[in-house]
Design an enzyme around this catalytic site. Sequence first.
Site, PDB file in Angstrom:
ATOM      1  CE  LYS A  17     -70.450  46.908  34.246  1.00  0.00           C
ATOM      2  NZ  LYS A  17     -70.954  47.729  33.112  1.00  0.00           N
ATOM      3  NE  ARG A  92     -64.970  48.402  31.890  1.00  0.00           N
ATOM      4  CZ  ARG A  92     -65.613  49.043  32.844  1.00  0.00           C
ATOM      5  NH1 ARG A  92     -65.697  48.521  34.048  1.00  0.00           N
ATOM      6  NH2 ARG A  92     -66.161  50.196  32.604  1.00  0.00           N
ATOM      7  NE  ARG A 131     -74.090  56.368  35.386  1.00  0.00           N
ATOM      8  CZ  ARG A 131     -73.354  55.273  35.179  1.00  0.00           C
ATOM      9  NH1 ARG A 131     -73.785  54.095  35.597  1.00  0.00           N
ATOM     10  NH2 ARG A 131     -72.195  55.348  34.551  1.00  0.00           N
ATOM     11  NE  ARG A 137     -69.285  57.248  36.260  1.00  0.00           N
ATOM     12  CZ  ARG A 137     -69.260  55.951  35.998  1.00  0.00           C
ATOM     13  NH1 ARG A 137     -69.922  55.108  36.768  1.00  0.00           N
ATOM     14  NH2 ARG A 137     -68.578  55.495  34.971  1.00  0.00           N
ATOM     15  NE  ARG A 148     -68.192  55.289  30.509  1.00  0.00           N
ATOM     16  CZ  ARG A 148     -69.235  55.678  31.239  1.00  0.00           C
ATOM     17  NH1 ARG A 148     -69.743  56.895  31.077  1.00  0.00           N
ATOM     18  NH2 ARG A 148     -69.766  54.873  32.130  1.00  0.00           N
TER      19      ARG A 148
END
Length: 194
Positions: A17, A92, A131, A137, A148
């Site tokens: 995204k 969401r 990532r 993060r 998640r």
Amino acid sequence: MAVMINIALFGPPGAGKGTQAKLLVEAYNICHISTGDILRREMREQSPLGLEAKEFIDSGRLVSDEIIVKIIEKTIKSNPGSRGFLFDGFPRTYLQSYILEGVMSKLHKKLCCLISIEIPEDVTVARLIERGKTSGRSDDNEAVIRERLKEYYKKTLPVLTYFEEVGICFRVNGNDTVENVHRHIRKIIDKQLK
Ligand code: AMP
């Protein structure tokens, strides 16, 4: 007045995204609203909102709809001259879908389409672990990634049903090159704008 372009990008964590959002805001000259980026900035600044959100983000859970509404309203209002908005990672939850419609109609705006970037679960997990090596993060590690994804299936997927009923939900295959996914999304948006 030029036509407004308001788009929502939808998909599981790791669908691409953020990458697609960057290309789209440039192509259509619209304002990028990433609720995840805004929350991470608030966390870095240790604002009350950031501190409240941190516990949820670090454990992979969604933050409350109340926090998200505040962020969305504030960002839209502080960009009054914008040609439109690209919502990245919002809505969401089913409730956030209603909220988006409410906020839009209050401001005499309309959502043009919700683009769902579809990708198999094993690919998203592999992408996020990769990532995590460089993103810095706190939520890009395997245990939190699984959480998640659980939140995504339980609370976020119903958003698709909502927009399918409205008739503006479009699906694209996200397991492809960045360029191909971008081309596919542009085709959908351009057709909607006609
Ligand atoms: P993202 O950068 O979009 O992957 O978001 C990172 C984290 O921020 C998510 O795991 C949630 O905890 C929180 N978050 C971002 N956007 C939302 C949203 N629209 N509703 C609830 N929580 C969100």
